[in-house]
Scaffold this active site. Sequence first.
Site, mmCIF file in Angstrom:
data_model
loop_
_atom_site.group_PDB
_atom_site.id
_atom_site.type_symbol
_atom_site.label_atom_id
_atom_site.label_comp_id
_atom_site.label_asym_id
_atom_site.label_seq_id
_atom_site.Cartn_x
_atom_site.Cartn_y
_atom_site.Cartn_z
ATOM 1 N N TYR A 72 0.325 -1.562 -0.044
ATOM 2 C CA TYR A 72 -0.206 -0.089 0.305
ATOM 3 C C TYR A 72 1.038 1.546 0.190
ATOM 4 O O TYR A 72 0.571 1.972 -0.975
ATOM 5 C CB TYR A 72 -0.919 -0.101 1.457
ATOM 6 C CG TYR A 72 -2.079 1.114 1.107
ATOM 7 C CD1 TYR A 72 -3.126 0.882 0.577
ATOM 8 C CD2 TYR A 72 -1.892 2.688 1.486
ATOM 9 C CE1 TYR A 72 -4.321 2.024 0.722
ATOM 10 C CE2 TYR A 72 -2.750 3.431 1.682
ATOM 11 C CZ TYR A 72 -3.719 2.983 1.109
ATOM 12 O OH TYR A 72 -4.749 3.832 1.217
ATOM 13 N N PHE A 124 -6.617 20.291 -25.226
ATOM 14 C CA PHE A 124 -7.514 18.615 -25.314
ATOM 15 C C PHE A 124 -8.565 18.863 -24.352
ATOM 16 O O PHE A 124 -9.585 19.962 -23.529
ATOM 17 C CB PHE A 124 -6.862 18.263 -24.697
ATOM 18 C CG PHE A 124 -7.410 16.702 -24.873
ATOM 19 C CD1 PHE A 124 -7.022 15.684 -25.738
ATOM 20 C CD2 PHE A 124 -7.464 15.527 -23.999
ATOM 21 C CE1 PHE A 124 -7.824 14.024 -26.352
ATOM 22 C CE2 PHE A 124 -7.834 14.403 -24.140
ATOM 23 C CZ PHE A 124 -7.644 13.683 -25.072
ATOM 24 N N ASP A 125 -9.693 17.863 -25.194
ATOM 25 C CA ASP A 125 -11.285 17.673 -24.377
ATOM 26 C C ASP A 125 -11.191 17.802 -23.282
ATOM 27 O O ASP A 125 -12.169 18.770 -22.671
ATOM 28 C CB ASP A 125 -12.382 17.296 -25.558
ATOM 29 C CG ASP A 125 -12.024 15.832 -25.468
ATOM 30 O OD1 ASP A 125 -11.080 15.435 -25.078
ATOM 31 O OD2 ASP A 125 -12.755 14.617 -25.809
ATOM 32 N N ASP A 215 0.781 20.296 -21.032
ATOM 33 C CA ASP A 215 -0.139 18.713 -21.282
ATOM 34 C C ASP A 215 0.536 17.174 -22.041
ATOM 35 O O ASP A 215 0.583 17.761 -23.452
ATOM 36 C CB ASP A 215 -2.134 18.999 -21.944
ATOM 37 C CG ASP A 215 -2.533 17.276 -21.675
ATOM 38 O OD1 ASP A 215 -1.653 16.158 -21.409
ATOM 39 O OD2 ASP A 215 -4.120 17.790 -22.487
ATOM 40 N N ALA A 217 0.721 13.869 -23.013
ATOM 41 C CA ALA A 217 0.362 12.112 -23.200
ATOM 42 C C ALA A 217 1.275 12.239 -23.987
ATOM 43 O O ALA A 217 1.717 11.165 -24.864
ATOM 44 C CB ALA A 217 -0.453 12.312 -23.773
ATOM 45 N N LYS A 258 -0.502 6.815 -23.916
ATOM 46 C CA LYS A 258 -0.437 7.689 -24.994
ATOM 47 C C LYS A 258 1.035 6.872 -25.196
ATOM 48 O O LYS A 258 2.058 5.754 -25.024
ATOM 49 C CB LYS A 258 -0.600 8.831 -25.316
ATOM 50 C CG LYS A 258 -1.822 9.042 -24.846
ATOM 51 C CD LYS A 258 -3.336 9.219 -25.489
ATOM 52 C CE LYS A 258 -4.628 9.638 -25.034
ATOM 53 N NZ LYS A 258 -4.231 10.462 -24.010
ATOM 54 N N HIS A 450 -19.706 14.001 -26.725
ATOM 55 C CA HIS A 450 -19.429 12.994 -28.372
ATOM 56 C C HIS A 450 -19.641 11.418 -27.587
ATOM 57 O O HIS A 450 -19.796 10.671 -28.395
ATOM 58 C CB HIS A 450 -18.346 13.349 -28.467
ATOM 59 C CG HIS A 450 -17.397 13.491 -27.925
ATOM 60 N ND1 HIS A 450 -16.991 14.874 -26.701
ATOM 61 C CD2 HIS A 450 -16.429 12.396 -27.077
ATOM 62 C CE1 HIS A 450 -16.061 14.511 -25.966
ATOM 63 N NE2 HIS A 450 -15.246 13.102 -26.589
#
Length: 458
Positions: A72, A124-125, A215, A217, A258, A450
């Site tokens: 843990y 990004f969305d 960001d 990715a 990604k 979407h």
Amino acid sequence: MELPFAESYKIKMVEQIHPSTREDRERWIREARYNLFNLKSNQVFIDLLTDSGTGAMSDKQWSEMMIGDESYAGASSYFKLKDAISNITGFPYFLPTHQGRAAENVLFSALIKEGDFVPGNAHFDTTKGHIEFRKATAVDCTIDEAYDTFVYHPFKGNVDLGKLEEAILKYTPSKIPALVITITCNTSGGQPVSMENLRQTYHLAKKYDIPVVFDSARFAENAYFIKMREPGYQDKSIREIVAEMFSYADIMTMSSKKDAIVNMGGFIAMRSEELYRKATVFNIVFEGYITYGGMSGRDMNALAQGLYEGTEFDYLDTRIKQVAYLGTRLKEYGVEIQEPFGGHAIFVNAGSMMKHIPKDQFQAQTLAIELYLESGVRGVEIGTLLADRDPVTRENRYPKLELLRLAIPRRVYTNNHMDYIAVALGNVAARKNSITKGFRILREAPIMRHFTVELERV
Ligand SMILES: *Cc1c(COP(=O)(O)O)cnc(C)c1O
């Protein structure tokens, strides 16, 4: 003769995929309410919905799964991942999260408040979703060339420094908790940001004392493009380029699904101990204790290994050349696509191909459905459905580009699959004028519609 290009790996395990008939697909897509997210995976032959979490792990990553430490607190897997992140990015502090949007949720909980503004290059969305959810505003400062599919620009993900400084002065630095720079820029078509632009953006941010978030990715694909296209970087290794890129950021969020080639996982990394402490509180509430934060030990091990593999030149060269191979074949069939080709996907200009269909009938979604009916290939709409409604007026937001994205999973499909996709879309392009009607919405969610929208034929 010059030797042809060949993949830098061989296949040790295979997974069956399922061909189908057009009749099957007509029925399935109707039952799915014309939303490709609603299809079952065995109703899809080649799945280009996303490159997120769909990659094939290596033998070494699978070996790492077996030796994960599931303690843990203080698991050795946590320290293995911490080492990999600091070796590759240079950030001393990190928090594991279950995926990229969870990293955004934790970080933005510590950073963003109502009424703030967050400039960047076409967010990004999920990033935009997390900003708007906090009643703050994402401000797009991407260069104009990004939205012209005809013009060549080696770094269409670049920030327009003029627009950025204008935004900073307009909204004032005290209302701007951070800039978010997406590398590569998914929303503008998987397009890279140049090192020079990252450097200049960072210096501008420092002038106003605003932190810079990457960001990240697809940071490794971004580094590959810098090596191939930016003067002065040809002789540098991917890892050297990556290290320099991250020297122009204060914080990073990562969707490991990604470029770290794992099926699930994410993290936040940063330079500031103070921010680390603040974010830790939210990480424990939302994700889990700080040394696992939503990930199993085995998954942290595979991620650490994936970060090393994902930043190897030979792997990146194979990947990006496969995407370019598909792009080249599509052009031969007269399909209009965004150029230069993106790192993880080919973006088809559905707005131009389907221009005879009204915009409010969802041109890119119509093309995505036609491609599926033709071939069983599943792509995804990056257009009006994704752009969603204006949060205030609730009108459709019509984006500058109406695109069909064909995202290529990492190390999964062969170039025969690329040929199949190219012929399928070529066939749709050849009969495009016979497609005269699009779709209307039956039901939609108030945010990120979407994913769950239900449609019917007009
Ligand atoms: C995928 C992605 C995210 C969100 O990550 P998830 O792992 O899907 O939650 C954020 N930003 C960018 C640029 C991405 O590509």
